[in-house]
Design a protein around this motif. Structure first.
Motif, PDB file in Angstrom:
ATOM      1  N   ARG A 267       6.524   1.027  -5.464  1.00 25.63           N
ATOM      2  CA  ARG A 267       5.375   0.866  -4.562  1.00 25.63           C
ATOM      3  C   ARG A 267       4.304   1.917  -4.826  1.00 25.63           C
TER       4      ARG A 267
ATOM      5  N   SER B  32       0.510   1.160  -5.861  1.00 26.15           N
ATOM      6  CA  SER B  32      -0.578   1.649  -5.010  1.00 26.15           C
ATOM      7  C   SER B  32      -1.563   2.493  -5.822  1.00 26.15           C
TER       8      SER B  32
ATOM      9  N   VAL C 157      -3.730   0.215  -7.887  1.00 27.29           N
ATOM     10  CA  VAL C 157      -4.782  -0.405  -7.055  1.00 27.29           C
ATOM     11  C   VAL C 157      -5.919   0.599  -6.842  1.00 27.29           C
TER      12      VAL C 157
ATOM     13  N   ARG D 272      -9.795   0.252  -8.153  1.00 22.66           N
ATOM     14  CA  ARG D 272     -10.919   0.172  -7.204  1.00 22.66           C
ATOM     15  C   ARG D 272     -11.939   1.278  -7.462  1.00 22.66           C
TER      16      ARG D 272
ATOM     17  N   LEU E 206      -9.856   5.081  -0.413  1.00 20.59           N
ATOM     18  CA  LEU E 206      -9.067   4.607   0.728  1.00 20.59           C
ATOM     19  C   LEU E 206      -9.631   3.310   1.291  1.00 20.59           C
ATOM     20  N   VAL E 207      -8.745   2.504   1.868  1.00 17.71           N
ATOM     21  CA  VAL E 207      -9.163   1.318   2.620  1.00 17.71           C
ATOM     22  C   VAL E 207      -8.437   1.397   3.963  1.00 17.71           C
TER      23      VAL E 207
ATOM     24  N   ARG F 187      -6.805  -1.627   5.793  1.00 16.54           N
ATOM     25  CA  ARG F 187      -5.553  -2.031   5.133  1.00 16.54           C
ATOM     26  C   ARG F 187      -4.421  -1.067   5.533  1.00 16.54           C
ATOM     27  N   GLU F 188      -4.702   0.216   5.559  1.00 13.22           N
ATOM     28  CA  GLU F 188      -3.673   1.185   5.964  1.00 13.22           C
ATOM     29  C   GLU F 188      -3.228   0.923   7.402  1.00 13.22           C
TER      30      GLU F 188
ATOM     31  N   ILE G  99      -0.790  -1.880   7.560  1.00 14.44           N
ATOM     32  CA  ILE G  99       0.542  -1.468   7.077  1.00 14.44           C
ATOM     33  C   ILE G  99       1.255  -0.635   8.145  1.00 14.44           C
TER      34      ILE G  99
ATOM     35  N   LEU H  42       2.530   5.600   2.452  1.00 14.01           N
ATOM     36  CA  LEU H  42       1.125   5.548   2.029  1.00 14.01           C
ATOM     37  C   LEU H  42       0.752   6.804   1.243  1.00 14.01           C
TER      38      LEU H  42
ATOM     39  N   ARG I 141      -1.342   6.891  -2.390  1.00 13.77           N
ATOM     40  CA  ARG I 141      -2.741   7.332  -2.541  1.00 13.77           C
ATOM     41  C   ARG I 141      -2.919   8.843  -2.467  1.00 13.77           C
TER      42      ARG I 141
HETATM   43  O1  LIG Z   1      -4.226  -1.940  -0.684  1.00 13.00           O
HETATM   44  C1  LIG Z   1      -4.998  -1.126  -1.206  1.00 13.00           C
HETATM   45  O2  LIG Z   1      -6.229  -1.346  -1.302  1.00 13.00           O
HETATM   46  C2  LIG Z   1      -4.503   0.148  -1.726  1.00 13.00           C
HETATM   47  O3  LIG Z   1      -5.241   0.940  -2.259  1.00 13.00           O
HETATM   48  C3  LIG Z   1      -3.063   0.454  -1.514  1.00 13.00           C
HETATM   49  C4  LIG Z   1      -2.830   1.352  -0.300  1.00 13.00           C
HETATM   50  C5  LIG Z   1      -1.275   1.307  -0.072  1.00 13.00           C
HETATM   51  O4  LIG Z   1      -0.582   2.177  -0.587  1.00 13.00           O
HETATM   52  O5  LIG Z   1      -0.825   0.359   0.584  1.00 13.00           O
HETATM   53  C6  LIG Z   1      -3.276   2.723  -0.630  1.00 13.00           C
HETATM   54  C7  LIG Z   1      -4.486   3.220  -0.229  1.00 13.00           C
HETATM   55  C8  LIG Z   1      -5.385   2.471   0.642  1.00 13.00           C
HETATM   56  O6  LIG Z   1      -6.044   3.304   1.552  1.00 13.00           O
HETATM   57  C9  LIG Z   1      -4.735   1.316   1.277  1.00 13.00           C
HETATM   58  C10 LIG Z   1      -3.547   0.829   0.871  1.00 13.00           C
END
Ligand SMILES: O=C(O)C(=O)C[C@]1(C(=O)O)C=C[C@@H](O)C=C1
Length: 96
Positions: free
Chosen positions: A42, A46, A49, A53, A61-62, A65-66, A69, A89, A93
């Motif tokens: 995982r 992550s 991703v 991005r 960071l998003v 989305r966090e 989760i 998480l 990240r």
């Molecule tokens: O899903 C994303 O956009 C990711 O970057 C992955 C992830 C995660 O580990 O789940 C990590 C950082 C983001 O802030 C949000 C989620």
């Protein structure tokens, strides 16, 4: 039961319990190995991703989305789930 005669019933029970515990510990070790494998997988996904991005001009960071989760872990595992999700998480990240 005299001092000369050990309680064989207790000895057998103890042996059975020891065997049972050993079997359960084997299963715990298997589960831990899977958790560690999934944790590492995982985190690697992550990170990919995040790299993808950021390389395309997005944010590291998003937060919505966090939050999704965190809420999923909370719904299944309660307050401990939130603490676990924060560690999960961070493994991907990095620290905030
Ligand atoms: O899903 C994303 O956009 C990711 O970057 C992955 C992830 C995660 O580990 O789940 C990590 C950082 C983001 O802030 C949000 C989620």
């Amino acid at each position: 039961m005299s001092l000369e005669e050990p309680d064989m019933t207790a000895a057998v029970t103890t042996e059975a319990a020891t065997e049972h515990i050993a079997g359960l510990r084997d299963r715990l070790d298997e589960i831990d190995a899977r958790i560690i494998e999934l944790w590492l997988e995982r985190a690697a996904i992550s990170q990919e991703v995040g790299r993808t991005r950021v390389a395309s001009g997005g944010t590291r960071l998003v937060l919505n989305r966090e939050n999704e989760i965190l809420e999923r872990y909370r719904a299944h595992l309660g307050a401990d789930g939130v603490q676990l999700a924060l560690l999960v998480l961070r493994a991907g990240r990095g620290p905030l």
